[in-house]
Design an enzyme around this catalytic site. Sequence first.
Site: not given
Ligand code: NDP
Length: 452
Positions: A35, A436, A311, A178, A51, A15, A43
């Site tokens: 790339e 409404h 994105t 995710i 997704k 993106s 994305c």
């Molecule tokens: P996130 O940062 O949202 O979530 C990661 C999760 O994994 C958290 O719950 C975290 O826990 C947990 N975690 C991290 N390390 C460990 C570990 N060692 N053991 C167990 N659990 C762990 O990341 P995602 O992978 O879900 O997504 C990545 C990024 O992509 C997001 O931050 C977002 O910016 C982007 N994204 C946006 C979307 C949208 O706009 N709809 C959709 C998908 C992705 P804790 O909270 O305790 O740290």
Amino acid sequence: MSKFDFDLFVIGAGSGGVRAARIAAGHGARVGICESSRVGGTCVIRGCVPKKLLSYASHFAEEFEDAKGYGWEVGETRFSWPRLIENKNREIDRLNQVYLRLLDDSGVTLFPVHGTLLDSHQVQLGEDIISAEKILIATGGHPWVPDIPGAEHSITSDEAFHLESLPGRVIVVGGGFIACEFAGIFNGLGSEVVQAYRGDQILRSFDQDVRDTLAGEMEKKGIEIRLKTNITELTRHADGQITARFEDGSELQADTVMYATGRVPNVRSLGLHAAGVHALPGGTIPVDEYSRTNLPNIFAVGDVTNRVNLTPVALMEGHAFADSEFGGNPRPVNHDFIPSAVFSHPPVSTVGYTEEEAAVHYGKLDIYKSVFTPMKHTLSGREEKTMMKLLVQASSGKVVGMHVVGMDAPEIVQGFAVAIKSGLTKQQFDDTTGIHPTAAEELVTMRLPVQG
Ligand code: NDP
């Protein structure tokens, strides 16, 4: 004539990279881009777009049920995962072609290979070496999985888009964007889902009411959320089944274990060291508000900079960079009041501060909250609530946070984000006529603060 092959060379055609390349070319720059995977980036190829298509697919099960309350007799329904994946792949191929055409039409030269910096102006592209006056790093990120015994038996979102069949039983690990989205997708399509999260409630960093409401609604749909837990080991059996062992010694069998435990920047073999680009230990490339790295001619945008990993933010950063460096219009990127959504079931959308953060930044707050049954579910009979919350700075009346969990939340919040980003007040919300009957009208008709 410039001594460089290109005025701008972009590493990574996702993106942020594609947007920057096209805008810079539009400003008259000679632009190249490389790339190593498919043009379109996370994305388009393995993120937001596929997704959301899967999310649409998984909503139909509820639609069929809800139709009954409206007088419809829905016959026997059947779901084909391979057909969904095939159709999804066709749409991703189409978008990939659109991106390729966009680059071509803008006069950007594409190199479909991995790029490695040799120094601050030269990039190795397979057998070739090119030079550029300015370089933009837009390499994005990839899923990260904790290093536990048997981690190789798990998948991430990358592989989830290409599973051969719908798993009967899935363990989704993580409590973030995710994990919540895929728990909803698999559950809606008919898998049995356990979501295992190490914290005390899913969606850390979101407003507490959002977290509690979403968790409650997901559980109503049949997702088992296990909190304060970690998997310590995965074992794969001859029949393909996986046993997950948890910290407390308990075990769970599943067909698929999907980790959604965060993403890390793509900086491997990028040559950052050779070029002298400073990176943090995890790979994040720190930049200033103009996306400048520590080197005057090297810039970075998007997830590799780990600012706000979305994105539309990468697009904004790429665009601002190109305008600043090639359009004679230097402008910093403003990361305030970025709206976002989690396409969970039901979805979540939010803009501005959580209650906790707002209290720190703005002092005394007036808090407006409404929990109601969306009109659609009066006849469908579905036990699903919508939660809306507005946070208002008491002294100025400014709306500083909006949080919605429920049907259409992202579509609703996108419009309101303009008002909140513009600093409008609760009075201005009140002066706006509702439409409404909608759910969104609730946001301009909340009269009494629940606390304040
Ligand atoms: P996130 O940062 O949202 O979530 C990661 C999760 O994994 C958290 O719950 C975290 O826990 C947990 N975690 C991290 N390390 C460990 C570990 N060692 N053991 C167990 N659990 C762990 O990341 P995602 O992978 O879900 O997504 C990545 C990024 O992509 C997001 O931050 C977002 O910016 C982007 N994204 C946006 C979307 C949208 O706009 N709809 C959709 C998908 C992705 P804790 O909270 O305790 O740290």
